[in-house]
Design a protein around this motif. Structure first.
Motif, PDB file in Angstrom:
ATOM      1  N   ILE A 656       0.917  -1.060   0.066  1.00 50.21           N
ATOM      2  CA  ILE A 656      -0.015  -0.051   0.191  1.00 50.21           C
ATOM      3  C   ILE A 656       0.910   1.132  -0.152  1.00 50.21           C
ATOM      4  CG2 ILE A 656      -1.641   1.373   1.341  1.00 50.21           C
ATOM      5  CD1 ILE A 656      -2.771  -1.215   0.063  1.00 50.21           C
ATOM      6  N   SER A 657       0.522   2.232  -0.904  1.00 50.99           N
ATOM      7  CA  SER A 657       1.309   3.437  -1.021  1.00 50.99           C
ATOM      8  C   SER A 657       0.689   4.492  -0.327  1.00 50.99           C
ATOM      9  CB  SER A 657       1.882   3.690  -2.287  1.00 50.99           C
ATOM     10  OG  SER A 657       0.791   3.969  -3.134  1.00 50.99           O
ATOM     11  N   GLU A 658      -0.681   4.438  -0.273  1.00 45.70           N
ATOM     12  CA  GLU A 658      -1.349   5.564   0.422  1.00 45.70           C
ATOM     13  C   GLU A 658      -2.422   4.723   1.522  1.00 45.70           C
ATOM     14  OE1 GLU A 658      -3.414   8.575  -1.745  1.00 45.70           O
ATOM     15  OE2 GLU A 658      -2.045   8.468  -3.484  1.00 45.70           O
ATOM     16  N   ALA A 659      -2.360   5.146   2.759  1.00 45.34           N
ATOM     17  CA  ALA A 659      -3.406   4.683   3.727  1.00 45.34           C
ATOM     18  C   ALA A 659      -4.331   5.576   4.127  1.00 45.34           C
ATOM     19  CB  ALA A 659      -2.410   4.232   4.935  1.00 45.34           C
ATOM     20  N   THR A 660      -5.707   4.913   3.961  1.00 40.64           N
ATOM     21  CA  THR A 660      -6.731   6.069   4.460  1.00 40.64           C
ATOM     22  C   THR A 660      -6.949   5.657   5.879  1.00 40.64           C
ATOM     23  OG1 THR A 660      -7.907   5.775   2.315  1.00 40.64           O
ATOM     24  CG2 THR A 660      -9.232   6.783   4.129  1.00 40.64           C
ATOM     25  N   LEU A 661      -6.729   6.932   6.630  1.00 40.55           N
ATOM     26  CA  LEU A 661      -7.074   6.669   8.190  1.00 40.55           C
ATOM     27  C   LEU A 661      -8.360   6.381   8.701  1.00 40.55           C
ATOM     28  CD1 LEU A 661      -4.640   9.846   9.057  1.00 40.55           C
ATOM     29  CD2 LEU A 661      -4.079   7.488   8.797  1.00 40.55           C
ATOM     30  N   TYR A 662      -8.393   6.014   9.790  1.00 37.37           N
ATOM     31  CA  TYR A 662      -9.815   5.332  10.186  1.00 37.37           C
ATOM     32  C   TYR A 662     -10.568   6.574  10.508  1.00 37.37           C
ATOM     33  CZ  TYR A 662     -12.464   2.118  12.784  1.00 37.37           C
ATOM     34  OH  TYR A 662     -13.717   1.173  13.004  1.00 37.37           O
ATOM     35  N   LEU A 663     -11.916   6.213  10.225  1.00 35.97           N
ATOM     36  CA  LEU A 663     -13.278   6.897  10.088  1.00 35.97           C
ATOM     37  C   LEU A 663     -13.434   7.256  11.533  1.00 35.97           C
ATOM     38  CD1 LEU A 663     -14.619   8.162   7.822  1.00 35.97           C
ATOM     39  CD2 LEU A 663     -16.425   6.558   7.989  1.00 35.97           C
ATOM     40  N   GLU A 664     -13.302   6.249  12.538  1.00 38.39           N
ATOM     41  CA  GLU A 664     -13.759   6.604  14.028  1.00 38.39           C
ATOM     42  C   GLU A 664     -12.952   7.362  14.656  1.00 38.39           C
ATOM     43  OE1 GLU A 664     -15.496   3.518  16.407  1.00 38.39           O
ATOM     44  OE2 GLU A 664     -14.742   2.049  14.899  1.00 38.39           O
ATOM     45  N   ASP A 665     -11.644   7.626  14.086  1.00 37.59           N
ATOM     46  CA  ASP A 665     -10.519   8.422  14.885  1.00 37.59           C
ATOM     47  C   ASP A 665     -10.794   9.500  15.552  1.00 37.59           C
ATOM     48  OD1 ASP A 665      -8.022   8.184  16.243  1.00 37.59           O
ATOM     49  OD2 ASP A 665      -6.990   8.012  14.432  1.00 37.59           O
ATOM     50  N   ASP A 666     -10.046  10.177  16.569  1.00 42.86           N
ATOM     51  CA  ASP A 666     -10.181  11.220  17.031  1.00 42.86           C
ATOM     52  C   ASP A 666      -9.225  12.459  17.022  1.00 42.86           C
ATOM     53  OD1 ASP A 666      -8.618  10.626  19.062  1.00 42.86           O
ATOM     54  OD2 ASP A 666     -10.126   9.855  20.301  1.00 42.86           O
ATOM     55  N   ARG A 667      -9.467  13.445  17.147  1.00 39.36           N
ATOM     56  CA  ARG A 667      -8.407  14.674  17.241  1.00 39.36           C
ATOM     57  C   ARG A 667      -6.833  14.281  17.814  1.00 39.36           C
ATOM     58  NH1 ARG A 667     -10.777  19.150  19.077  1.00 39.36           N
ATOM     59  NH2 ARG A 667     -10.724  20.394  17.192  1.00 39.36           N
ATOM     60  N   THR A 668      -7.044  13.500  19.064  1.00 39.61           N
ATOM     61  CA  THR A 668      -5.652  13.387  19.796  1.00 39.61           C
ATOM     62  C   THR A 668      -4.925  12.473  19.131  1.00 39.61           C
ATOM     63  OG1 THR A 668      -6.806  14.031  21.906  1.00 39.61           O
ATOM     64  CG2 THR A 668      -4.954  12.681  22.097  1.00 39.61           C
ATOM     65  N   ASN A 669      -5.783  11.371  18.927  1.00 34.75           N
ATOM     66  CA  ASN A 669      -4.839  10.029  18.173  1.00 34.75           C
ATOM     67  C   ASN A 669      -4.463  10.385  16.585  1.00 34.75           C
ATOM     68  OD1 ASN A 669      -4.063   7.037  18.481  1.00 34.75           O
ATOM     69  ND2 ASN A 669      -5.293   7.216  16.580  1.00 34.75           N
ATOM     70  N   LEU A 670      -5.223  11.078  16.018  1.00 36.70           N
ATOM     71  CA  LEU A 670      -4.759  11.472  14.524  1.00 36.70           C
ATOM     72  C   LEU A 670      -3.605  12.328  14.873  1.00 36.70           C
ATOM     73  CD1 LEU A 670      -8.249  12.676  12.956  1.00 36.70           C
ATOM     74  CD2 LEU A 670      -6.700  10.611  11.932  1.00 36.70           C
ATOM     75  N   ALA A 671      -3.459  13.340  15.486  1.00 42.88           N
ATOM     76  CA  ALA A 671      -2.183  14.153  15.755  1.00 42.88           C
ATOM     77  C   ALA A 671      -1.076  13.211  16.041  1.00 42.88           C
ATOM     78  CB  ALA A 671      -2.626  15.163  16.867  1.00 42.88           C
ATOM     79  N   ALA A 672      -1.245  12.522  16.917  1.00 44.48           N
ATOM     80  CA  ALA A 672      -0.222  11.551  17.590  1.00 44.48           C
ATOM     81  C   ALA A 672       0.471  10.621  16.136  1.00 44.48           C
ATOM     82  CB  ALA A 672      -0.500  10.741  18.605  1.00 44.48           C
ATOM     83  N   LEU A 673      -0.529  10.209  15.330  1.00 48.24           N
ATOM     84  CA  LEU A 673      -0.149   9.325  14.237  1.00 48.24           C
ATOM     85  C   LEU A 673       0.640  10.205  13.262  1.00 48.24           C
ATOM     86  CD1 LEU A 673      -0.195   6.818  12.503  1.00 48.24           C
ATOM     87  CD2 LEU A 673      -2.648   7.357  12.075  1.00 48.24           C
ATOM     88  N   LEU A 674      -0.137  11.190  13.020  1.00 48.60           N
ATOM     89  CA  LEU A 674       0.612  11.962  11.742  1.00 48.60           C
ATOM     90  C   LEU A 674       1.804  12.718  12.343  1.00 48.60           C
ATOM     91  CD1 LEU A 674      -2.786  13.692  10.706  1.00 48.60           C
ATOM     92  CD2 LEU A 674      -1.283  11.850   9.441  1.00 48.60           C
ATOM     93  N   GLN A 675       2.321  12.557  13.727  1.00 50.53           N
ATOM     94  CA  GLN A 675       3.552  13.229  13.949  1.00 50.53           C
ATOM     95  C   GLN A 675       4.581  12.075  13.890  1.00 50.53           C
ATOM     96  OE1 GLN A 675       3.030  14.080  18.160  1.00 50.53           O
ATOM     97  NE2 GLN A 675       2.026  16.183  17.773  1.00 50.53           N
ATOM     98  N   ARG A 676       4.334  10.731  13.312  1.00 46.66           N
ATOM     99  CA  ARG A 676       5.387   9.840  12.855  1.00 46.66           C
ATOM    100  C   ARG A 676       5.467   9.737  11.601  1.00 46.66           C
ATOM    101  NH1 ARG A 676       3.295  10.104  18.244  1.00 46.66           N
ATOM    102  NH2 ARG A 676       4.632   8.737  19.606  1.00 46.66           N
ATOM    103  N   ASP A 677       6.696   9.600  11.107  1.00 48.27           N
ATOM    104  CA  ASP A 677       7.193   9.540   9.697  1.00 48.27           C
ATOM    105  C   ASP A 677       7.101   8.095   9.110  1.00 48.27           C
ATOM    106  OD1 ASP A 677       8.029   9.868   7.313  1.00 48.27           O
ATOM    107  OD2 ASP A 677      10.130  10.406   7.739  1.00 48.27           O
ATOM    108  N   THR A 678       5.904   7.761   8.815  1.00 51.46           N
ATOM    109  CA  THR A 678       5.638   6.109   8.451  1.00 51.46           C
ATOM    110  C   THR A 678       6.315   5.851   7.046  1.00 51.46           C
ATOM    111  OG1 THR A 678       3.668   6.622   7.328  1.00 51.46           O
ATOM    112  CG2 THR A 678       3.660   6.167   9.873  1.00 51.46           C
ATOM    113  N   GLY A 679       6.576   7.034   6.118  1.00 54.78           N
ATOM    114  CA  GLY A 679       6.975   6.532   4.854  1.00 54.78           C
ATOM    115  C   GLY A 679       5.852   6.413   3.903  1.00 54.78           C
ATOM    116  N   ILE A 680       4.708   6.567   4.275  1.00 56.77           N
ATOM    117  CA  ILE A 680       3.473   6.291   3.521  1.00 56.77           C
ATOM    118  C   ILE A 680       2.539   7.498   3.567  1.00 56.77           C
ATOM    119  CG2 ILE A 680       2.282   5.397   5.564  1.00 56.77           C
ATOM    120  CD1 ILE A 680       1.076   3.465   3.508  1.00 56.77           C
TER     121      ILE A 680
END
Length: 790
Positions: A656-680
């Protein structure tokens, strides 16, 4: 690791220590249990690590198995704790991990190879292609989706040697497991996080007709056990980690009786087993989808989805005393639940006093008008329903008694192989236990043997007794043994010294191994970005339902469109989109049953030949669609859960080269996830009609032109098409007012899903205009974004 030759395996739930012993004593071959964390039954009592160690020792000595469920979605902040739990479970030697989130898969594969992998039913594996993907990923077993027929299971069996597990008894979900957002939509209590509030069991109205439209009956397929075995199901699973030990004991005993019956005794055994199942106090039974794809008894709107045996309705009240005519025998110690006519939760209590007229009795026969005193006042109403939910014959074992049994089981023994040499007066022992190898020499007195000289049998009789050391002697070999004897007291002392040394080294090796695996896993977790994300151009993808709306690509706002990959859309393609192939994403239908997968495969080939290169995958069974097709861009949809950075890395490894983030997610977890360099690259859906339920169960007589209403007057749209039932709120989901904030977090690719209204409808135009000017749409919901997801 223990192994049993029993086929099929009877697998029971163990939501508590009491339920564990109920399963063991009633004949389960294996149990599955959850820990206090990361369990899809967070409301169950669940098991501690200390308890689990004792359970494993107890079960393994009986040649039984224990599987641990880590089958919830993992938030970014929970990853460090997950590594610690996996290290502990590997050290204990559990028989398998049942998982949903690919972060668990990646961590186990990379750092905890001693943990076998089972794919949870939450992964919605429903065809042979999904099984092939699991095989490539190193899974040992798949827990199949509960929506499959016997014919479909048989077809899967022909394509794989992977172990297959299927539910045979217990509660059903209206939705495909792992695909229900209903509870989360109503209050952030995510079913995929083990916190389902069961809104499907509530009463709704359709055109002023009340019913339990989303409440399925309970699965019970004891009549189909031979057919399931013939279809290739190797593990028969009973649902119920929230259920009592009594439930577990009754259901396991019933299925054990039916499975073990000789062919000539099967009819009588089945009759007895069904009588036993009547004590499990479930809902009305259904065989689900196993007999065929269109069951008529799986969900009946006129039936309330309450568990327990219906006894009658309250006919009189006096203080806390309630009277009713009981359809079933009652006894002191029975537990009953009073269920109001409204949609409120019922009240349960144990009968401590029972009266027939004015006379106190221990038991009352069926058909009696009984009075039951309770401590509840002003709680019940005449007409409330009464259910029996537990009998006086309940399996009972106190928590203290359970723990005493665990202590008596001791610890899980290690196996040791020994080679022994005797030269002059030196006895040399070389032992191997797992990865630990130890050789020690001991001085021993030797005397010429007049009879019964030292032999391998003599040595085995000494060294197979490990005393206080948890060791089991396996192979024992010796060098040439002279005709001498060694005093038994010295041999026992040598055994004690050597086994102590082995145990010390095993303990050191286990600790070092666990610490190294844990350190490696924690080191592999991605750190926060060291610098802010550099600004990027916003990329807008609009999802639509119809090919004729594809000229939306002429709008300068729109970078890409997403079309459902259907035979109809491919047939209508013609010269449309010629020269714009790189701006089209083909969205693969989430469920592909029967011949649908092959039809989709052919459609993919046609599209690739036409120059299309971008596809969105929504199930593990979609990956083999692209075998042998190079240079494609594959996206994961939100149904392929990406709630943390390790899951994102896992999807990237799978292509997978583009991941769609989860629909249920909230602001706090989205911010924490997007602060990581996953290369995707990451996509985020920011406008959609949310499919709260996706089901194979039809709702007869309900159409999409009129909503279903809750008691709170919330409205839900039901769409039934192509064998799928989709329930969605009439309130759309929107994060359009948060786009600048999301871009600041590091997400720049947004999906506007207008497939339910069309981009050129009044509502579609309003949404696109809101994207242009910045701002939100009134009357929408941000789902869990601000309020949070539990």
């Amino acid at each position: 690791m223990p192994h049993t030759s029993k086929y099929p395996e009877l697998l029971a739930p163990a939501g508590s220590l009491e339920a564990f012993f109920a399963a063991m004593e009633s004949g389960a071959d294996a149990v599955y249990c959850g820990l206090k964390e990361f369990s899809a039954r967070a409301k169950a009592r669940n098991i501690s690590m200390t308890d689990l160690e004792g359970m494993l020792a107890y079960a393994h000595k009986l040649d039984r198995r224990i599987y641990v469920t880590l089958n919830t979605l993992i938030r970014e902040e929970e990853l460090p704790r997950l590594t610690e739990i996996l290290a502990g479970l590997e050290a204990l030697g559990v028989d398998a991990i049942i998982l949903q989130d690919l972060s668990v898969w990646k961590m186990i594969r990379d750092h905890f190879p001693g943990l076998p992998l089972h794919a949870s039913t939450q992964m919605t594996v429903h065809n042979a292609a999904g099984i092939r993907t699991l095989e490539r990923m190193g899974f040992k077993r798949a827990v199949l989706a509960r929506e499959l027929t016997l014919e479909e299971i048989t077809a899967i069996r022909r394509e794989t040697t992977l172990e297959l597990e299927h539910f045979i008894h217990g509660a059903l979900c209206f939705s495909y497991s792992g695909q229900c957002l209903f509870s989360s939509w109503l209050g952030g209590k995510s079913g995929n996080r083990g916190r389902c509030a069961q809104p499907c069991r509530r009463r709704y109205s359709y055109r002023q007709k009340y019913g339990y439209y989303f409440s399925p009956n309970d699965l019970s397929v004891i009549d189909l056990l031979p057919e399931l075995q013939q279809a290739g199901v190797g593990s028969l699973k009973i649902e119920g980690r929230m259920k009592s030990a009594e439930y577990v004991a009754n259901v396991v005993a019933a299925y054990r009786r039916a499975l073990d019956a000789a062919p000539g005794q099967r009819k009588q055994a089945l009759k007895q087993a069904k009588e036993c199942l009547k004590q499990s106090f479930g809902r009305l039974p259904t065989k689900g989808f196993l007999p065929g794809p269109k069951p008529t008894d799986i969900a009946i709107p006129s039936l309330k989805g309450a568990t327990g045996r219906f006894l009658g309705e309250i006919s009189a009240l006096r203080g806390g005393d309630l009277s009713f005519k009981s359809r079933d025998r009652l006894h002191l110690g029975d537990r009953i639940r009073i269920q109001p006519k409204s949609d409120q939760a019922g009240t349960a209590f144990t009968i401590k006093e029972l009266r027939l007229g004015r006379r106190n009795v221990k038991a009352a026969p069926a058909g009696s008008l009984v009075t039951v005193p309770s401590t509840f006042r002003d709680t019940f109403r005449i007409g409330d329903a009464v259910f029996k939910v537990s009998s006086e014959q309940a399996f009972t074992m106190s928590e203290a008694a359970c723990r005493r049994k665990l202590q008596q089981a001791g610890k899980i023994p290690d196996h040791i192989d020994l080679h022994i040499e005797l030269q002059d007066e030196t006895l040399t022992l070389a032992g191997r236990s797992g990865a630990v190898v130890l050789e020690q020499s001991y001085d021993v007195p030797v005397f010429p043997a007049s009879d019964s000289p030292l032999s391998s049998d003599t040595l085995r009789s000494v060294f197979e007794r490990s005393g206080k050391h948890e060791l089991v002697l396996g192979n024992l070999s010796t060098g040439p043994l002279p005709p001498v004897v060694i005093p038994p007291s010295r041999l026992k002392e040598v055994r004690r010294l050597f086994y102590q040394a082995v145990c010390d080294q095993l303990g050191t090796a286990d600790r070092q191994n666990r610490q190294q695996h844990l350190a490696n896993a924690k080191h592999a977790l991605l750190p926060h970005r060291s610098s802010p994300v550099s600004p990027q151009k916003r990329l807008i993808t609009v999802a639509m339902d119809r090919m004729r709306d594809s000229h939306l690509l002429n709008d300068p706002l729109v970078d890409r469109i997403m079309l459902p990959l259907t035979v109809s859309n491919v047939q209508q393609l013609g010269q449309r989109l010629s020269g714009r192939e790189d701006r089209v994403i083909w969205d693969i239908p989430f469920v592909l049953l029967g011949s649908d997968w092959q039809e989709c495969r052919r459609a993919v080939r046609i599209l690739v030949e036409r120059g299309f290169r971008t596809f969105r995958l929504n199930n593990l069974g979609h990956f083999p669609l692209f075998d042998g097709l190079p240079q494609l861009t594959l996206l994961s949809g939100w149904r392929l859960f990406t709630l943390n950075s390790q899951a994102a890395l896992a999807w990237n490894e799978l292509g997978i080269s583009e991941a769609t983030l989860y629909l249920e997610d909230d602001r706090t977890n989205l911010a924490a996830l997007l602060q990581r360099d996953t290369g995707i690259e990451t996509n985020l859906t920011v406008y959609a009609s949310v499919p709260l339920i996706t089901s194979r169960i039809p709702i007869r007589g309900v159409r999409s032109d009129s909503p279903i209403l809750s008691d709170r007057n919330d409205a839900y749209r039901v769409t039934q098409r192509g064998g799928q039932t989709v329930v969605s709120s009439t309130t759309d989901f929107s994060l359009l007012g948060h786009l600048p904030e999301l871009e600041h977090m590091g997400c720049h690719r947004f999906i506007i899903d207008l497939s339910h209204v069309g981009p050129f409808s009044a509502q579609g135009k309003q949404v696109l205009e809101a994207v242009r000017r910045g701002g939100n749409i009134s009357g929408t919901s941000d789902f869990n974004f601000e309020s949070g997801m539990e």
